[in-house]
Scaffold this motif. Structure first.
Motif, PDB file in Angstrom:
ATOM      1  N   PRO A 170       0.841  -1.204   0.000  1.00  0.00           N
ATOM      2  CA  PRO A 170       0.000   0.000   0.000  1.00  0.00           C
ATOM      3  C   PRO A 170       0.873   1.250   0.000  1.00  0.00           C
ATOM      4  CG  PRO A 170      -0.868  -1.619   1.541  1.00  0.00           C
ATOM      5  CD  PRO A 170       0.460  -2.149   1.079  1.00  0.00           C
ATOM      6  N   SER A 171       0.535   2.194  -0.850  1.00  0.00           N
ATOM      7  CA  SER A 171       1.377   3.365  -1.059  1.00  0.00           C
ATOM      8  C   SER A 171       0.949   4.542  -0.194  1.00  0.00           C
ATOM      9  CB  SER A 171       1.322   3.783  -2.534  1.00  0.00           C
ATOM     10  OG  SER A 171       1.914   5.055  -2.726  1.00  0.00           O
ATOM     11  N   PRO A 172       1.907   5.331   0.299  1.00  0.00           N
ATOM     12  CA  PRO A 172       1.549   6.547   1.038  1.00  0.00           C
ATOM     13  C   PRO A 172       0.930   7.612   0.137  1.00  0.00           C
ATOM     14  CG  PRO A 172       3.922   6.435   0.707  1.00  0.00           C
ATOM     15  CD  PRO A 172       3.368   5.117   0.261  1.00  0.00           C
ATOM     16  N   PHE A 173       0.957   7.363  -1.172  1.00  0.00           N
ATOM     17  CA  PHE A 173       0.367   8.301  -2.125  1.00  0.00           C
ATOM     18  C   PHE A 173      -0.999   7.839  -2.638  1.00  0.00           C
ATOM     19  CE2 PHE A 173       5.041   8.289  -2.661  1.00  0.00           C
ATOM     20  CZ  PHE A 173       5.312   9.573  -2.214  1.00  0.00           C
ATOM     21  N   ALA A 174      -1.535   6.740  -2.092  1.00  0.00           N
ATOM     22  CA  ALA A 174      -2.758   6.133  -2.611  1.00  0.00           C
ATOM     23  C   ALA A 174      -4.017   6.833  -2.111  1.00  0.00           C
ATOM     24  CB  ALA A 174      -2.795   4.656  -2.232  1.00  0.00           C
ATOM     25  N   ASP A 175      -5.069   6.790  -2.941  1.00  0.00           N
ATOM     26  CA  ASP A 175      -6.375   7.288  -2.501  1.00  0.00           C
ATOM     27  C   ASP A 175      -7.093   6.187  -1.727  1.00  0.00           C
ATOM     28  OD1 ASP A 175      -7.543   5.491  -4.375  1.00  0.00           O
ATOM     29  OD2 ASP A 175      -7.606   7.036  -5.923  1.00  0.00           O
ATOM     30  N   VAL A 176      -8.212   6.523  -1.109  1.00  0.00           N
ATOM     31  CA  VAL A 176      -8.866   5.574  -0.211  1.00  0.00           C
ATOM     32  C   VAL A 176      -9.447   4.376  -0.957  1.00  0.00           C
ATOM     33  CG1 VAL A 176     -11.168   6.659  -0.196  1.00  0.00           C
ATOM     34  CG2 VAL A 176     -10.339   5.415   1.834  1.00  0.00           C
ATOM     35  N   LYS A 177      -9.899   4.572  -2.191  1.00  0.00           N
ATOM     36  CA  LYS A 177     -10.425   3.447  -2.959  1.00  0.00           C
ATOM     37  C   LYS A 177      -9.338   2.409  -3.207  1.00  0.00           C
ATOM     38  CE  LYS A 177     -12.786   2.276  -7.296  1.00  0.00           C
ATOM     39  NZ  LYS A 177     -13.375   2.822  -8.560  1.00  0.00           N
ATOM     40  N   THR A 178      -8.167   2.875  -3.590  1.00  0.00           N
ATOM     41  CA  THR A 178      -7.040   1.969  -3.826  1.00  0.00           C
ATOM     42  C   THR A 178      -6.635   1.268  -2.536  1.00  0.00           C
ATOM     43  OG1 THR A 178      -6.229   3.386  -5.614  1.00  0.00           O
ATOM     44  CG2 THR A 178      -4.668   1.813  -4.664  1.00  0.00           C
ATOM     45  N   ILE A 214       3.926  19.281  -0.227  1.00  0.00           N
ATOM     46  CA  ILE A 214       3.941  20.595   0.442  1.00  0.00           C
ATOM     47  C   ILE A 214       4.576  21.699  -0.399  1.00  0.00           C
ATOM     48  CG2 ILE A 214       3.941  19.550   2.738  1.00  0.00           C
ATOM     49  CD1 ILE A 214       6.948  20.161   2.933  1.00  0.00           C
ATOM     50  N   HIS A 215       5.345  21.318  -1.436  1.00  0.00           N
ATOM     51  CA  HIS A 215       6.058  22.331  -2.208  1.00  0.00           C
ATOM     52  C   HIS A 215       5.545  22.505  -3.644  1.00  0.00           C
ATOM     53  CE1 HIS A 215       9.123  23.265   0.741  1.00  0.00           C
ATOM     54  NE2 HIS A 215       9.407  21.983   0.891  1.00  0.00           N
ATOM     55  N   ASN A 216       5.056  21.417  -4.242  1.00  0.00           N
ATOM     56  CA  ASN A 216       4.750  21.496  -5.677  1.00  0.00           C
ATOM     57  C   ASN A 216       3.726  20.430  -6.057  1.00  0.00           C
ATOM     58  OD1 ASN A 216       5.059  22.628  -8.219  1.00  0.00           O
ATOM     59  ND2 ASN A 216       6.741  21.270  -8.790  1.00  0.00           N
ATOM     60  N   PHE A 217       2.560  20.500  -5.444  1.00  0.00           N
ATOM     61  CA  PHE A 217       1.573  19.420  -5.543  1.00  0.00           C
ATOM     62  C   PHE A 217       1.070  19.193  -6.960  1.00  0.00           C
ATOM     63  CE2 PHE A 217      -2.755  17.617  -4.758  1.00  0.00           C
ATOM     64  CZ  PHE A 217      -2.326  16.396  -4.237  1.00  0.00           C
ATOM     65  N   ASP A 224      -0.883  20.523  -1.302  1.00  0.00           N
ATOM     66  CA  ASP A 224      -2.094  19.718  -1.329  1.00  0.00           C
ATOM     67  C   ASP A 224      -3.195  20.419  -0.533  1.00  0.00           C
ATOM     68  OD1 ASP A 224      -4.100  17.809  -1.183  1.00  0.00           O
ATOM     69  OD2 ASP A 224      -2.783  16.174  -0.541  1.00  0.00           O
ATOM     70  N   PRO A 225      -4.328  20.762  -1.171  1.00  0.00           N
ATOM     71  CA  PRO A 225      -5.399  21.467  -0.450  1.00  0.00           C
ATOM     72  C   PRO A 225      -6.052  20.611   0.639  1.00  0.00           C
ATOM     73  CG  PRO A 225      -6.134  20.817  -2.644  1.00  0.00           C
ATOM     74  CD  PRO A 225      -4.649  20.560  -2.588  1.00  0.00           C
ATOM     75  N   ASP A 276      -3.024   9.056   4.569  1.00  0.00           N
ATOM     76  CA  ASP A 276      -3.639   9.433   5.843  1.00  0.00           C
ATOM     77  C   ASP A 276      -4.846  10.342   5.602  1.00  0.00           C
ATOM     78  OD1 ASP A 276      -1.718   8.113   7.511  1.00  0.00           O
ATOM     79  OD2 ASP A 276      -0.327   9.773   7.170  1.00  0.00           O
ATOM     80  N   SER A 277      -4.634  11.378   4.816  1.00  0.00           N
ATOM     81  CA  SER A 277      -5.719  12.315   4.519  1.00  0.00           C
ATOM     82  C   SER A 277      -6.870  11.632   3.801  1.00  0.00           C
ATOM     83  CB  SER A 277      -5.198  13.466   3.651  1.00  0.00           C
ATOM     84  OG  SER A 277      -4.179  14.180   4.299  1.00  0.00           O
ATOM     85  N   ALA A 278      -6.557  10.624   2.985  1.00  0.00           N
ATOM     86  CA  ALA A 278      -7.576   9.928   2.206  1.00  0.00           C
ATOM     87  C   ALA A 278      -8.604   9.227   3.079  1.00  0.00           C
ATOM     88  CB  ALA A 278      -6.909   8.912   1.278  1.00  0.00           C
TER      89      ALA A 278
END
Length: 332
Positions: A170-178, A214-217, A224-225, A276-278
């Motif tokens: 599982p990736s730290p960049f994944a959305d919740v569906k994934t 945080i720098h160039n989303f 990231d909003p 986490d945010s997902a």
């Protein structure tokens, strides 16, 4: 806490840990479980095995408490690739084993598993699997830092295969569906996803994993909003755009304590990773987060224990499958 009191705590937890009903088999009807595990699997084969593993783990983690997060992560990474078979421990001369995959290059704590296994080989040669040692070390390491305790049914055997190409974690960049799908194919549900994400209450990551966030989303110098703007400003002070090494707490303000504070952080949109945010983008996972915030984590310890037991059953090898490795880094 004084050393004497900490030792007493570990011993007490050990007594509690073996008093749970047994045997365990196919938890919640998980179709991937092949065969049963038992809390007393080594009672006659190696009766002192749990106390040996606990003693070794305490020796290491009491000196370096950050190993608790590292060993818990290692167990998780092991179970998510080919199941809980100790395959993440294997070395390859060609550097093409699981531990050589990018997500595993930052794994730490192999020396703890190796030390526990060596102690067991002196006492009970050829009896205890590395997969079981890793499962116990992860549990006992968390106990040393006063985290939740969970029963560890035993009897896993070690896999002989470890491939870099299969380390699809599982990736730290994944959305919740994934993420939900990643967990579903391993027999874990949405509640397990959010509960086990709570392990981010301890440990650190690095600036490199959050730099773009945080720098160039979107490629326009933005962030990231989904993140709290004030938290972004704090992170930017610590992580310059080219910094990939500086450590960052995953649970700011509580990264040394295993508690439910992580859910407060996520609810405040201060989750370090996209993953986490997902968790706020799904009804089940968001509701769990909100419940833990309101109740101050009333059910988290029990929920974490339950999910860790389920995790430990993923695609296990039992019976005559696999082997009992003499050394955890190499097949026999």
């Amino acid at each position: 806490m004084a050393l004497k009191n900490l030792l007493a705590l570990v011993v007490l937890l050990g007594v509690v840990g073996v008093s749970v009903a047994k045997p365990y088999g196919n938890p919640l009807g998980n179709p991937r479980v092949k065969g049963d595990l038992d809390l007393d699997y080594y009672r006659f084969k190696c009766p002192q095995m749990e106390s040996i593993v606990r003693r070794v783990t305490f020796q290491y983690v009491s000196r370096r408490p950050t190993l608790a997060a590292a060993l818990l992560r290692m167990h998780f990474h092991d179970c998510f690739v080919r199941g809980c078979d100790g395959s993440v421990l294997l070395k390859s001369p060609n550097r093409d084993a699981e531990r050589d995959a990018p997500p595993n290059l930052t794994l730490r704590g192999y020396e703890v598993v190796d030390a526990a296994k060596s102690a067991l080989e002196r006492k009970c040669p050829g009896v205890v699997s590395c997969a079981d040692v890793l499962a116990l070390v992860a549990r006992d390491a968390v106990a040393v830092i006063r985290g939740p305790w969970w029963p560890v049914p035993l009897g896993r055997r070690d896999g002989r295969i470890s491939r870099l190409s299969e380390a699809n974690l599982p990736s730290p960049f994944a959305d919740v569906k994934t993420l939900k799908n990643n967990f579903r194919v391993k027999g874990l549900n949405s509640k397990d996803l959010v509960v086990l994400s709570g392990a981010h209450t301890i440990g650190v990551s690095s600036c490199g994993l959050i730099s773009s966030r945080i720098h160039n989303f979107t490629g326009k110098g933005d962030f990231d909003p989904a993140m709290n703007p004030s938290y972004v400003r704090t992170l930017k002070k610590r992580c310059k755009p080219t910094d990939v090494r500086t450590p960052v707490d995953m649970d700011p303000g509580s990264a040394r304590r295993f508690d439910s504070h992580y859910f407060n952080i996520v609810a405040q949109k201060k989750g370090l990773f996209i993953s986490d945010s997902a968790l706020l983008n799904d009804f089940v996972t968001k509701r769990y987060i909100q419940t833990q915030v309101v109740t101050r984590g009333a059910s988290f310890a029990k929920d974490f224990s339950d999910s860790m037991v389920k995790l430990g059953f993923i695609q296990i090898l039992t019976g005559r499958k696999g082997e009992i490795r003499r050394k955890c880094a190499f097949v026999n």
